[in-house]
Design a protein around this motif. Sequence first.
Motif, short mmCIF file in Angstrom:
data_model
loop_
_atom_site.label_atom_id
_atom_site.label_comp_id
_atom_site.label_asym_id
_atom_site.label_seq_id
_atom_site.Cartn_x
_atom_site.Cartn_y
_atom_site.Cartn_z
N VAL A 46 0.89 -1.17 0.00
CA VAL A 46 0.00 0.00 0.00
C VAL A 46 0.92 1.21 0.00
CG1 VAL A 46 -1.91 1.21 1.09
CG2 VAL A 46 -1.68 -1.27 1.40
N MET A 47 0.86 2.03 -1.05
CA MET A 47 1.80 3.14 -1.21
C MET A 47 1.09 4.48 -1.27
SD MET A 47 2.72 2.23 -5.20
CE MET A 47 4.12 3.33 -5.33
N ARG A 48 1.80 5.53 -0.82
CA ARG A 48 1.22 6.88 -0.76
C ARG A 48 2.17 7.87 -1.43
NH1 ARG A 48 -0.20 10.37 4.71
NH2 ARG A 48 -1.76 11.75 3.76
N ASP A 49 1.60 8.84 -2.14
CA ASP A 49 2.41 9.77 -2.92
C ASP A 49 3.34 10.61 -2.03
OD1 ASP A 49 1.16 12.69 -2.49
OD2 ASP A 49 -0.50 11.28 -2.61
N PRO A 50 4.43 11.13 -2.60
CA PRO A 50 5.45 11.84 -1.81
C PRO A 50 4.96 13.10 -1.10
CG PRO A 50 6.34 11.19 -3.94
CD PRO A 50 4.86 10.93 -4.00
N ALA A 51 3.90 13.74 -1.61
CA ALA A 51 3.36 14.93 -0.95
C ALA A 51 2.24 14.59 0.02
CB ALA A 51 2.87 15.94 -1.99
N GLU A 91 -0.96 6.58 10.15
CA GLU A 91 -1.00 7.14 8.80
C GLU A 91 0.25 6.68 8.05
OE1 GLU A 91 -1.89 11.57 6.85
OE2 GLU A 91 -1.47 11.35 8.99
N ILE A 92 0.07 6.22 6.83
CA ILE A 92 1.23 5.87 6.01
C ILE A 92 1.95 7.17 5.64
CG2 ILE A 92 2.02 4.86 3.83
CD1 ILE A 92 -0.42 3.04 3.89
N LYS A 93 3.24 7.18 5.83
CA LYS A 93 4.01 8.40 5.60
C LYS A 93 4.10 8.70 4.10
CE LYS A 93 7.68 7.09 8.05
NZ LYS A 93 7.27 5.92 8.86
N PRO A 94 4.11 9.98 3.73
CA PRO A 94 4.27 10.34 2.31
C PRO A 94 5.54 9.74 1.72
CG PRO A 94 3.60 12.26 3.58
CD PRO A 94 3.91 11.18 4.57
N GLY A 95 5.45 9.26 0.49
CA GLY A 95 6.60 8.67 -0.18
C GLY A 95 6.98 7.30 0.35
N HIS A 96 6.12 6.72 1.16
CA HIS A 96 6.40 5.42 1.77
C HIS A 96 5.34 4.40 1.35
CE1 HIS A 96 9.09 7.78 4.22
NE2 HIS A 96 9.54 6.70 4.84
N ALA A 97 5.70 3.16 1.52
CA ALA A 97 4.79 2.06 1.22
C ALA A 97 4.83 1.03 2.33
CB ALA A 97 5.14 1.40 -0.11
N GLY A 118 4.37 -12.83 5.84
CA GLY A 118 3.74 -12.02 6.88
C GLY A 118 4.60 -10.92 7.44
N THR A 119 5.85 -10.80 6.97
CA THR A 119 6.72 -9.71 7.41
C THR A 119 6.18 -8.38 6.87
OG1 THR A 119 8.63 -11.18 7.35
CG2 THR A 119 9.07 -8.80 7.37
N ILE A 120 6.09 -7.38 7.75
CA ILE A 120 5.52 -6.08 7.37
C ILE A 120 6.53 -4.98 7.68
CG2 ILE A 120 3.65 -4.43 7.78
CD1 ILE A 120 2.00 -6.91 8.76
N THR A 121 6.80 -4.15 6.68
CA THR A 121 7.69 -3.01 6.86
C THR A 121 7.08 -1.79 6.18
OG1 THR A 121 8.93 -3.60 4.87
CG2 THR A 121 9.79 -4.39 6.98
N GLU A 122 7.49 -0.62 6.62
CA GLU A 122 7.12 0.63 5.94
C GLU A 122 8.40 1.19 5.32
OE1 GLU A 122 4.61 4.80 6.65
OE2 GLU A 122 5.27 3.61 8.37
N GLU A 123 8.44 1.21 4.00
CA GLU A 123 9.66 1.55 3.28
C GLU A 123 9.47 2.82 2.44
OE1 GLU A 123 12.42 -0.28 3.49
OE2 GLU A 123 11.69 -2.12 4.43
N MET A 124 10.52 3.62 2.33
CA MET A 124 10.47 4.81 1.49
C MET A 124 10.80 4.43 0.05
SD MET A 124 12.40 8.50 1.93
CE MET A 124 14.02 7.93 1.37
N PHE A 125 9.89 4.71 -0.88
CA PHE A 125 10.16 4.42 -2.28
C PHE A 125 10.47 5.68 -3.09
CE2 PHE A 125 5.61 5.19 -2.01
CZ PHE A 125 5.34 5.98 -3.11
#
Length: 633
Positions: free
Chosen positions: A250-255, A291-297, A304-311
Amino acid sequence: MSDSIKHECGIAFIRLLKPLSYYQEKYGTSLYGLNKLYLLMEKQHNRGQDGAGIATIKLNVKPGNRYISRYRSMEKNAVQDIFTYVMKKFAAVEKEDPKLLQDAQWLKDNVSFTGEVLLGHLRYGTHGKNSIEACHPFLRQNNWMSRNLVVAGNFNMTNVDELLQQLYDLGQHPKEQADTVTVLEKIGHFLDNENQELFDAFKKEGYDNIEISQKIADNLDVKKILKRSAKTWDGGYTMSGIFGHGDAFVMRDPAGIRPAFYYQDDEVLVAASERPAIQTAFNVKIGQVKEIKPGHALIIKKDGTITEEMFRQPLEKKACSFERIYFSRGSDASIYQERKKLGKLLTPTILNHVNHDLEKTVFTYIPNTAEVSFYGLMEGLHAYNRNRQKEALLNNDHLTEEELDRILNLAPRVEKLAIKDAKLRTFITQDADRGDMVSHVYDTTYGLIRRDIDTLVAIDDSIVRGTTLKQSILRIFDRLGPVKIIIVSSAPQIRYPDCYGIDMSRMGEFVAFEAAITMLRERGMGHVIEEVYAKCKAQADVPKEEVINHVKEIYAPFTDEEISSKIAEIITPKEIGAKVEVIYQTLDNLHEACPEHLGDWYFSGDYPTPGGNKVVNRAFMNWVEGKNARAYM
């Protein structure tokens, strides 16, 4: 909002972190995921009524067995239609043998939609045809499990032409010029690349093809795929995808333009476009939803491993303020308070317009989304009234009982005057008759306004075109006989098109733009229109990063108050007797009320991505050239 606009979309993503049998044992059903997906989608039905769709993926399925299920609907109640279709499958099982409905493994092996990874989407079409092909989730199929891709999202890209050209350069031939297709194919292309690179590497190490398939599933670099795919995207997006073998994101735009929230425990990861949907569906507290951080997924691996990564490197956060004013449901705790504050901050301006005369002023709101800002306005008015009562009592030592009663009885007059009737069907085809039908969309409560004495103040959450005000609301209110009608917008003047998911893309649809153009012509300044057009035209082929929003020059000669006055003239029907005034929220007040959501490009013209400036200039050129077309694809 009295003017109806299409907007937004909604996503709902669920990853079950335990085997289906776990949910059967704990919750008494193997359909736990489907039930929760239904709740998530129903609690976000405000985000899309042009269609809906779901997709599920089963993990660790043997070759030859179906593992991806998808169903989409364009029915009036699309979500209910989808889940009726799905649940019929389980009803048939129960009818055949009730015990089988308790057997999680049998259901997974034999019935579609019994997957551990679930994705739902609600669609509001901002462009393109309303067809089943336009409904998410989109599916890109392949015989290799790890090359299959399911995608759904809330997004618009401003640079579809550029993205399409990149696909052409790769040798692809997309079937349609739309951002949904380009996004799907872009991710799909780099998914294929990653698969091929891993295949070649493992082949060199001597693994056979069956072993390689498993190795690819275990080692697929989701962050790398997203990073390469989104490198040139310009737009606002929250997007979710699932690969056939089970990895998901699940990804969110950089802004941070589009909203994205998630909740995680040891049983489930869930993501959605709105926080209250998660709170209600899973009965969790507000602080547990992040909240998913901007620019992150959020990246969810098959294991089942879950991470929040900056793309992508985050930009200055410009979360959409219209989400707070209108689009998102007001049941979110912070949105509720922000909407109240928007109303409260308007109190001083409104009091000035009614000469602080509460005795001869009646306050109301345009249903339904303006109701919360109305509560805020009432708080402001009651605070003002308490101070007025306090001063009257402190400054008069010899009050009679009659005078004391009069002071204590001072209070804002609050009434429900605007009533929205059920949508009328315009069976009659003649324009004049249809216009008369439209004028009756709203009704009013009679006998509450003192004719030729009272001023009526009505708050709306925003004014886009002003059409409904002119055709219905002002005419209805005028029947009550007020000396003045003041329409108050809790949002600032909408001056510029949106290009990130809201269907506000044509300059001619904005009454603020109509007002500015009218004043330019009335004051002999028509040359400004020609000059702005020439400047926009000169930048038509300039890289988006270098484009300037020249449409701001249309508004520059005028104050906000001048434009508001002209809007009042434009929306006032000729035949009504009351004087009409319009008050708008200020940008400063908007930012004070919504400090974490500073995206205000439709009000200010300050777009959060370079593509926005290109879109607004193109929208203006379309208007000058008489093209009734969106400024983006």
